[in-house]
Design a protein around this motif. Structure first.
Motif, PDB file in Angstrom:
ATOM      1  N   ASP A  41       0.802  -1.226   0.000  1.00 20.79           N
ATOM      2  CA  ASP A  41       0.000   0.000   0.000  1.00 20.79           C
ATOM      3  C   ASP A  41       0.830   1.268   0.000  1.00 20.79           C
ATOM      4  O   ASP A  41       0.409   2.300   0.508  1.00 20.79           O
ATOM      5  CB  ASP A  41      -0.959   0.000   1.186  1.00 20.79           C
ATOM      6  N   PHE A  42       2.021   1.210  -0.592  1.00 16.62           N
ATOM      7  CA  PHE A  42       2.883   2.385  -0.637  1.00 16.62           C
ATOM      8  C   PHE A  42       2.536   3.229  -1.862  1.00 16.62           C
ATOM      9  O   PHE A  42       1.888   2.754  -2.798  1.00 16.62           O
ATOM     10  CB  PHE A  42       4.358   1.942  -0.664  1.00 16.62           C
ATOM     11  N   LYS A  43       2.992   4.459  -1.887  1.00 19.04           N
ATOM     12  CA  LYS A  43       2.750   5.352  -3.020  1.00 19.04           C
ATOM     13  C   LYS A  43       3.453   4.828  -4.271  1.00 19.04           C
ATOM     14  O   LYS A  43       4.258   3.910  -4.217  1.00 19.04           O
ATOM     15  CB  LYS A  43       3.249   6.755  -2.679  1.00 19.04           C
ATOM     16  N   GLY A  44       3.139   5.410  -5.403  1.00 18.23           N
ATOM     17  CA  GLY A  44       3.791   5.031  -6.657  1.00 18.23           C
ATOM     18  C   GLY A  44       3.149   3.815  -7.293  1.00 18.23           C
ATOM     19  O   GLY A  44       1.940   3.791  -7.523  1.00 18.23           O
ATOM     20  N   VAL A  45       3.942   2.802  -7.563  1.00 13.23           N
ATOM     21  CA  VAL A  45       3.460   1.607  -8.266  1.00 13.23           C
ATOM     22  C   VAL A  45       2.271   0.980  -7.546  1.00 13.23           C
ATOM     23  O   VAL A  45       1.276   0.606  -8.182  1.00 13.23           O
ATOM     24  CB  VAL A  45       4.593   0.569  -8.436  1.00 13.23           C
TER      25      VAL A  45
END
Length: 146
Positions: A41-45
């Motif tokens: 659930d991290f930003k980016g991809v």
């Protein structure tokens, strides 16, 4: 064989690079027989992939640290309400290790590593290869090059 794809990459990936490197492979994977996806659930991809998949498939597992994910797409008229959110991980390493264990295939590109710094994305790519997960990116590159 069931296809369970761990999609990951750098948090600072541009939308243009997401479209260039990830959109077509994910769209092609969706055409196969009932694939499932593993994401964090991290930003980016991670967040861009969630947005791409939210109306396409219910077969998504989101792994996150703590009790609630940092990001989740809108559930209204999407398939997100059917996604499996798995929390309680204590660190990125613990979460990523679980994601690698769950997958059969992976799709990832690393844009941030250099001779002075090894990114978490590169570490995850190496760990996937050590565990004999199928690298969709290299398969696609071979097909493109003929």
């Amino acid at each position: 064989m069931d296809v369970k794809v761990f999609v990951f990459g750098n948090g600072n990936l541009s939308f243009k690079n997401f479209l260039e490197y990830y959109e077509k492979p994910i769209t092609e994977i969706l055409k196969t027989n009932n694939p499932s996806f593993v994401l964090c659930d991290f930003k980016g991809v991670d967040t861009l992939t969630m947005e791409l998949l939210k109306c396409e498939t219910a077969n998504v597992s989101i792994l996150h640290i703590g009790t609630t994910p940092r990001y989740s797409p809108d559930k209204y008229k999407t398939k997100v309400s059917q996604w499996n959110f798995i929390g309680g991980f204590q660190s990125d390493i613990e979460r990523d290790t679980a994601a690698i264990h769950m997958c059969t295939h992976f799709l990832a590109f690393d844009f941030n590593s250099n001779e002075k710094r090894k990114s978490g994305t590169l570490t995850n790519i190496e760990n996937c290869l050590i565990q004999n997960k199928i690298n969709i990116a290299s398969t696609l590159l071979r097909e493109i090059k003929g």
